[in-house]
Write an enzyme that holds these catalytic residues in place. Structure first.
Site, PDB file in Angstrom:
ATOM      1  N   CYS A 281       0.807  -1.233   0.000  1.00  0.00           N
ATOM      2  CA  CYS A 281       0.000   0.000   0.000  1.00  0.00           C
ATOM      3  C   CYS A 281       0.833   1.272   0.000  1.00  0.00           C
ATOM      4  O   CYS A 281       0.529   2.220  -0.727  1.00  0.00           O
ATOM      5  CB  CYS A 281      -0.977  -0.005   1.169  1.00  0.00           C
ATOM      6  SG  CYS A 281      -0.237   0.099   2.814  1.00  0.00           S
ATOM      7  N   HIS A 339      -2.897   1.590   6.763  1.00  0.00           N
ATOM      8  CA  HIS A 339      -3.134   1.564   5.324  1.00  0.00           C
ATOM      9  C   HIS A 339      -2.814   2.956   4.797  1.00  0.00           C
ATOM     10  O   HIS A 339      -3.110   3.962   5.441  1.00  0.00           O
ATOM     11  CB  HIS A 339      -4.570   1.168   4.999  1.00  0.00           C
ATOM     12  CG  HIS A 339      -4.839   1.079   3.530  1.00  0.00           C
ATOM     13  ND1 HIS A 339      -3.976   0.461   2.646  1.00  0.00           N
ATOM     14  CD2 HIS A 339      -5.865   1.550   2.772  1.00  0.00           C
ATOM     15  CE1 HIS A 339      -4.455   0.542   1.426  1.00  0.00           C
ATOM     16  NE2 HIS A 339      -5.607   1.211   1.470  1.00  0.00           N
ATOM     17  N   ASP A 362      -7.150   5.929  -3.717  1.00  0.00           N
ATOM     18  CA  ASP A 362      -6.415   4.768  -3.212  1.00  0.00           C
ATOM     19  C   ASP A 362      -6.073   3.835  -4.370  1.00  0.00           C
ATOM     20  O   ASP A 362      -6.949   3.143  -4.887  1.00  0.00           O
ATOM     21  CB  ASP A 362      -7.260   4.041  -2.163  1.00  0.00           C
ATOM     22  CG  ASP A 362      -6.463   2.967  -1.435  1.00  0.00           C
ATOM     23  OD1 ASP A 362      -5.336   2.662  -1.866  1.00  0.00           O
ATOM     24  OD2 ASP A 362      -6.973   2.436  -0.440  1.00  0.00           O
ATOM     25  N   ASP A 404     -16.793  -0.665  13.531  1.00  0.00           N
ATOM     26  CA  ASP A 404     -16.655  -1.175  14.895  1.00  0.00           C
ATOM     27  C   ASP A 404     -15.916  -2.513  14.855  1.00  0.00           C
ATOM     28  O   ASP A 404     -15.988  -3.245  13.858  1.00  0.00           O
ATOM     29  CB  ASP A 404     -18.030  -1.389  15.532  1.00  0.00           C
ATOM     30  CG  ASP A 404     -18.751  -0.075  15.797  1.00  0.00           C
ATOM     31  OD1 ASP A 404     -18.083   0.981  15.765  1.00  0.00           O
ATOM     32  OD2 ASP A 404     -19.974  -0.112  16.026  1.00  0.00           O
TER      33      ASP A 404
END
Length: 689
Positions: A281, A339, A362, A404
């Site tokens: 990444c 990331h 991205d 979450d």
């Protein structure tokens, strides 16, 4: 570029003088001096001159026309004596003041929305006798963040300096509690990089399918950024980088060993556009940052710590643990310790002014957008406001920073413990600060910060008892796992387990501690350290247990990887289970770089010393690589012989700076017997002679 057609003896255009030095200084493109073509920015005039042989230009009787071409698109226009042409149109004019009739100057100006690319032009003079003489040239046109009318205009000079002109920077990896600054050379002004970035647009599927439509769309930074996002990875096209996250890297380069974008882009272009192996990444993002800065679109690299990959879109990531604290690979969802993506600055005329500003893009291939592996541009404002009705890919990015985490303990095939954490994902989002080699916290741009602790860099390992209660821990027992300090290579990892009995009855607890090595984006591998025991708790008693993992226990398995550490408690009487866990990195020592002279002078030889002290419990050897855009021509390699534990080595290097400005000299030591690369950098200022 020179050329001529002469049909009239009395007047001949000798060539087109592109006035390269003057134009590139005016257009802030001096860094591209190694490019043969003239490089200018849209929305601003540049000057060319026409040295004439024979008869001089007569403005009363002779006429000048210019034809500008981009592929098969073209625009023809007369050269006038008036600047008063709408800024939305191409224009060409002569300044009557100081006009040299034997060497006339023509100013060419493109619209602020003109397409990015390599243009050709033809200048022709028609004399009173209808005889014609022509000359040809070409120029490369980029976006212009200095121009108010340009969709990529960014208002402050320090922002333009950082997000367009800065050819080096820092990428942030590791964990939020122990951020690692990884130096990176963006290399946008290195030879061949500009050409590779233009090649990227030319070999894209959009251009190959319909070059005319592609050229027409290239004025829009939203379109350009989506093309580039897809072309950085090679999943759907002959893109720049092939990703690899598992197995060995023998067929290419380990992503951790890349130090800059230039090698990657020039290798890709020179290979006939075969994907370079391999990227992860931060490599994908850093290379995209280079391409966008080259094209004139302000860009910065952003790290999201504890980044969720929510495959089913329910904004919940489930993590499973065994009864001995071993993390299990049971879920398609995952949390990457970090990331890395990019943000680009642009107006969003397709969405309205409220969505202008930084946009997430991205290039790491994770899921398809419009049928292609790309992501964005997603307005950061839309992510914060959860405007999932807007383009592009906002739900995916929203989940990356807001999901979450549900942690479950499994025993004999059934879930015996469950807890919920609403703060872990997106715990810190940061980018390099403008003008300084440190990170800037931008978490508040992405999410509404409800608690001051949620943006602290130490939040992930200093959860308060209140936050644990908010995460839904069962009432009978509270358990906390806390690192005593940020772990450093060569030193024990010291941590504390605190157990609180919340009830008025004594408890007997079975305790299991488990440590596993893990890559930043994967589930952990096998356990490399564990211990267990029995804990007696009096009514309402709190006990603190101090533990440590010694260097010789973690060095063989960790290196550049991280550690997942978990504690599981079982109440012997009630068979209730309790879990606490942490994932952390171990900071490696830094290489130290000392420069002999404080004031570096361009084209004058300089020297520096790189120093390394072995912090490990075993001898190490490896290869030292030194590089710096504008400082060294390529990379310099040195082989380091085995160095005993605690041993120190110094390596003298010499270099000749070629460019003026603030530059980064970076060094990396890739160790051969430990999975670790040690890095260091030094920012230097290079002055004119």
């Amino acid at each position: 570029m020179e050329g001529e057609i002469c049909l009239q003896k009395d007047m001949k255009i000798q060539n087109v003088n592109l006035e390269k030095s003057e134009n590139q200084e005016r257009h802030k493109t001096q860094g591209f001096s190694s490019c043969k073509a003239l490089v200018v920015r849209r929305g601003a005039p540049f000057r060319v001159s026409l040295p004439l042989k024979g008869q001089a230009f007569n403005p009363k009787t002779d006429s000048l026309t210019i034809k500008v071409t981009l592929g098969r698109l073209y625009m023809s226009m007369p050269v006038t004596f008036s600047k008063n042409v709408p800024s939305s149109q191409w224009k060409a004019y002569m300044d009557p003041k100081g006009l040299n009739l034997q060497n006339p100057s023509i100013f060419i100006s493109s619209p602020a929305s003109a397409s990015v690319g390599c243009y050709g032009f033809q200048l022709c003079v028609v004399t009173q006798g209808s005889q014609k003489t022509c000359a040809f040239g070409k120029f490369i046109l980029l976006c212009n963040p200095w121009c108010h009318e340009d969709a990529v205009y960014i208002p402050f000079e320090d922002q333009r300096e950082e997000y367009i002109q800065n050819d080096s920077g820092l990428l942030f990896v590791g964990t939020a509690m122990n951020i690692v600054s990884r130096p990176w050379s963006f290399d946008q002004f290195e030879p061949g990089v500009l050409e590779a970035c233009l090649d990227l647009l030319q070999v894209s599927p959009q251009h190959q399918k319909d070059g005319r439509i592609d050229y027409l769309n290239r004025g829009n930074p939203v379109y350009i950024s989506r093309v580039v996002s897809a072309m950085i990875n090679s999943e759907d096209d002959c893109g720049v980088l092939k990703g690899k996250w598992k197995g060995d890297f023998k067929q290419g380069v380990n992503p951790s060993l890349w130090t800059g974008s230039g090698d990657i882009l020039t290798q890709w272009a020179s290979s006939g556009f075969s994907p370079v192996q391999f990227g992860q990444c931060w490599v994908f993002a850093a290379v995209m940052c280079t391409v966008m800065r080259v094209l004139g679109i302000p860009c910065r690299v952003v790290t999201n710590f504890n980044s969720a990959h929510d495959t089913n879109g329910n904004l919940v990531i489930e993590e499973y643990y065994s009864e001995t604290g071993q993390k299990l690979n049971r879920s398609k969802d995952s949390i990457w310790n970090f990331h890395v993506w990019v943000e680009c600055w642009m107006t969003r005329q397709d969405l309205g002014s409220g969505m202008d500003g930084w946009q997430v893009l991205d290039p790491t291939p994770q899921q398809r957008s419009g049928g292609v592996f790309c992501c964005g541009p997603a307005p950061v404002k839309a992510i914060k406001d959860r405007r999932i009705d807007q383009f592009y890919d906002i739900p995916f990015v929203y989940a990356e920073v807001n999901a979450d985490v549900h942690s479950l303990v499994v025993s004999e095939g059934r879930v015996v413990s469950y807890s919920k954490d609403t703060e872990r994902v997106g715990s810190l989002i940061c980018t390099k600060a403008i003008g300084f080699p440190r990170h800037q916290n931008i978490t508040g741009d992405y999410k509404c910060i409800t608690s001051p602790t949620s943006t602290l860099s130490l939040r992930s390992s200093t959860r308060s008892e209140d936050s644990t209660l908010r995460r839904g821990t069962p009432k009978g027992v509270l358990v906390f796992l806390t690192l005593d300090n940020a772990p450093v290579a060569g030193e024990p990892v010291r941590f504390t387990v605190k157990v609180i009995n919340k009830q008025k009855v004594a408890k007997k607890m079975r305790l299991h501690l488990n440590a596993q090595a893990k890559e930043y984006n994967n589930s952990p591998s096998d356990t490399f350290w564990e211990t267990s025991g029995v804990l007696q708790l009096a009514p309402m008693e709190a006990k603190v247990i101090h533990q440590q993992i010694l260097p010789d226990q973690y060095e063989g398995v960790v290196g550049d990887d991280l550690i997942n550490l978990a504690v599981v408690l079982e109440d012997v009487a009630s068979h209730e289970w309790f879990l606490a866990s942490e994932e952390f990195n171990i900071a490696s020592s830094q290489l130290t770089i000392q420069i002999a002279d404080k004031n570096l002078i361009v084209n004058k030889e300089q020297s520096a010393t790189v120093t390394f002290t072995n912090p490990f419990s075993q001898p190490v050897s490896g290869v030292l690589t030194v590089a710096g855009a504008g400082l060294t021509p390529g990379k310099v390699h040195f082989r380091m012989l085995p160095l005993r534990p605690g041993g120190r080595i110094e390596q003298l290097i010499t270099f000749i700076p070629s460019n003026v400005g603030t530059k980064m000299l970076q060094a990396s030591l890739s160790l051969t017997n430990i999975n670790c690369t040690v890095r260091g950098f030094k920012m230097v200022s290079v002055l004119r002679a």
